[in-house]
Design a protein around this motif. Sequence first.
Motif, mmCIF file in Angstrom:
data_model
loop_
_atom_site.group_PDB
_atom_site.id
_atom_site.type_symbol
_atom_site.label_atom_id
_atom_site.label_comp_id
_atom_site.label_asym_id
_atom_site.label_seq_id
_atom_site.Cartn_x
_atom_site.Cartn_y
_atom_site.Cartn_z
ATOM 1 N N ARG A 22 0.828 -1.209 0.000
ATOM 2 C CA ARG A 22 0.000 0.000 0.000
ATOM 3 C C ARG A 22 0.860 1.255 0.000
ATOM 4 O O ARG A 22 0.472 2.297 -0.526
ATOM 5 C CB ARG A 22 -0.899 -0.022 1.237
ATOM 6 C CG ARG A 22 -1.987 1.024 1.217
ATOM 7 C CD ARG A 22 -2.954 0.781 2.363
ATOM 8 N NE ARG A 22 -4.096 1.651 2.277
ATOM 9 C CZ ARG A 22 -5.149 1.570 3.082
ATOM 10 N NH1 ARG A 22 -5.176 0.646 4.021
ATOM 11 N NH2 ARG A 22 -6.155 2.399 2.954
ATOM 12 N N GLY A 39 3.551 1.528 -1.618
ATOM 13 C CA GLY A 39 4.170 1.672 -2.923
ATOM 14 C C GLY A 39 5.496 0.965 -3.092
ATOM 15 O O GLY A 39 6.232 1.255 -4.038
ATOM 16 N N GLN A 94 -0.165 9.848 1.457
ATOM 17 C CA GLN A 94 0.799 9.392 0.456
ATOM 18 C C GLN A 94 0.264 9.545 -0.974
ATOM 19 O O GLN A 94 1.047 9.648 -1.925
ATOM 20 C CB GLN A 94 1.192 7.940 0.713
ATOM 21 C CG GLN A 94 0.074 6.925 0.504
ATOM 22 C CD GLN A 94 0.545 5.510 0.786
ATOM 23 O OE1 GLN A 94 1.645 5.322 1.285
ATOM 24 N NE2 GLN A 94 -0.264 4.534 0.472
ATOM 25 N N SER A 95 -1.067 9.582 -1.139
ATOM 26 C CA SER A 95 -1.611 9.784 -2.479
ATOM 27 C C SER A 95 -1.421 11.227 -2.948
ATOM 28 O O SER A 95 -1.366 11.502 -4.152
ATOM 29 C CB SER A 95 -3.109 9.428 -2.504
ATOM 30 O OG SER A 95 -3.814 10.218 -1.559
ATOM 31 N N GLU A 96 -1.293 12.160 -2.000
ATOM 32 C CA GLU A 96 -1.092 13.562 -2.349
ATOM 33 C C GLU A 96 0.386 13.932 -2.421
ATOM 34 O O GLU A 96 0.792 14.750 -3.247
ATOM 35 C CB GLU A 96 -1.779 14.456 -1.311
ATOM 36 C CG GLU A 96 -3.294 14.260 -1.245
ATOM 37 C CD GLU A 96 -3.933 15.155 -0.194
ATOM 38 O OE1 GLU A 96 -3.380 16.244 0.048
ATOM 39 O OE2 GLU A 96 -4.966 14.762 0.382
ATOM 40 N N THR A 144 4.065 12.007 -2.686
ATOM 41 C CA THR A 144 4.709 10.703 -2.868
ATOM 42 C C THR A 144 5.736 10.411 -1.783
ATOM 43 O O THR A 144 5.938 9.251 -1.406
ATOM 44 C CB THR A 144 5.398 10.644 -4.243
ATOM 45 O OG1 THR A 144 6.319 11.760 -4.352
ATOM 46 C CG2 THR A 144 4.377 10.726 -5.366
ATOM 47 N N SER A 186 5.085 8.138 1.451
ATOM 48 C CA SER A 186 5.235 6.678 1.532
ATOM 49 C C SER A 186 6.519 6.316 2.263
ATOM 50 O O SER A 186 6.572 5.321 3.004
ATOM 51 C CB SER A 186 5.236 6.065 0.127
ATOM 52 O OG SER A 186 6.338 6.540 -0.631
#
Length: 510
Positions: A316, A318, A374-376, A378, A381
């Motif tokens: 999740r 990445g 983390q989606s906004e 990178t 992560s």
Amino acid sequence: METGKEVTGTLAFAIFTAALGSLQYGYSMGVINAPQRVIERHYGRSLGVLPEEAALMSSNGSLLTRDIPQEITHPSVVMYWSLSVAIFSIGGVLSSFLVGFVGDHRGRVKGMLAANVLAVASGLLMGLCKMWKPHIMVIAGRAIMGFYCGLTSGLVPMYIGEIAPKAYRGALGTLHQLAIVVGILISQVIGLDFILGNDDMWPLLLGLSGAPAVLQSLLLPLCPESPRYLYILLGKEDEAQESLHRLRGAYDSSADLEEMRREKEEADKVPRVSIWSLIRSSVYRRQLVVALMMHLSQQLSGINAIFYYSTAIFTRAGVSEPVYATIGVGAINTIFTLVSVALVERAGRRTLMLVGLGGMCFCAVTMTVGLNYQSEYTWMSYVSMLAIFLFVAFFEIGPGPIPWFIVAELFSQGPRPAAIALAGCSNWTSNFIVGMTFSYIQNWLGVYVFVLFAVLLFGFILFMYLKMPETKGKSFEEIATLFRRDGKKAAPSTKVDDVELQQLKTPITA
């Protein structure tokens, strides 16, 4: 000149031999995770629920898997797989109640030796599972192995705690946890697909769970019995003195024997304390609450959520090869357990518990923030991954190793086996609860799942700060006196009345 405080060759040998049981515990705990998909496919074939083309066999008898789906969701396969994982903890819960009985009636050394029969039988069942129905044999083997590990998770710390010199009792007690994490790391490495975690070799991977028991069975007869067990429980002063000299060399053992004599006199005043009478007794209540809370803090901290689901968490986050990141967690686990070995006699048990729990609480919050954003961003992560590694590091500094050996420090010889049994039961039960419920809680809370653990950790920090005493460098007698003195601050008297003495005489042998 020998003073009885040195770590002699015989003492090191005895602790190494005992810790083989802990290594086996760690290996058995971690080995089932890596080959999950492979084992599920074999379960599906055995149950006859795979597509027909999936059951084709190669010329050498191995199962062809090119047409088998990577994830099998048939209800029967899921049920048997879940049972294969959960039955290990159930076995541990059941056998944890027998630690005191086995340790007192067979002795510490002979108790560990007798338990190895279970480990060898379990290893054979899982190693030969292809000869019959894999799902039945693996589940049976895991149940027996869990029963063995429930015994050894109590007997090993008990034995090490009783033979270790006072000056090194914490550091040597930490070796139980070190052996566990080394076992987990070994299982993660050899469980890789190109080693043993594949269609042909996975039964051997599981069967090796019993290998340490074979080696330990050869070495245990060479180990001295616990001198405290010989003197306090059996009344064999000469044999206890001989055991002390074997463990610590030629030295004046009069001070150690005098301490045991006083403890024996105290133990003789009240018959052996059973589990039920220990629960009801107000004399040992504070020690018992502290012991149980320490074990609960270990399992409800969220560490098993990391161990059980680290691969999914890294995916999740990445990470392209999450299995290697999971092995990295195992390596961090081992390294920081060694740090705890070095620090526990210097910083003390209480300090390391507070630092460890505090660091884990901070990391749980950081992990939540990283996963949430983390989606906004990178780079978040990497924040999540760093938080996972630090979470494990803080765990092994204090909450990982200390609860295992401190129960033997908190209680005198009489109630010690019952206390270790209760603590072990709480540990195994909470382990089982986390393993069974985490995935559901994660689906419910999403990325905020570790906020729940942060709240629990904060509660444990407050408890340890207010209630946990420092036991570093103290004898068993001094620790008992410390609890009695602190208890008097909270109550007018801690004298055991006639009713309580009668309760403690209840002939319950669990």
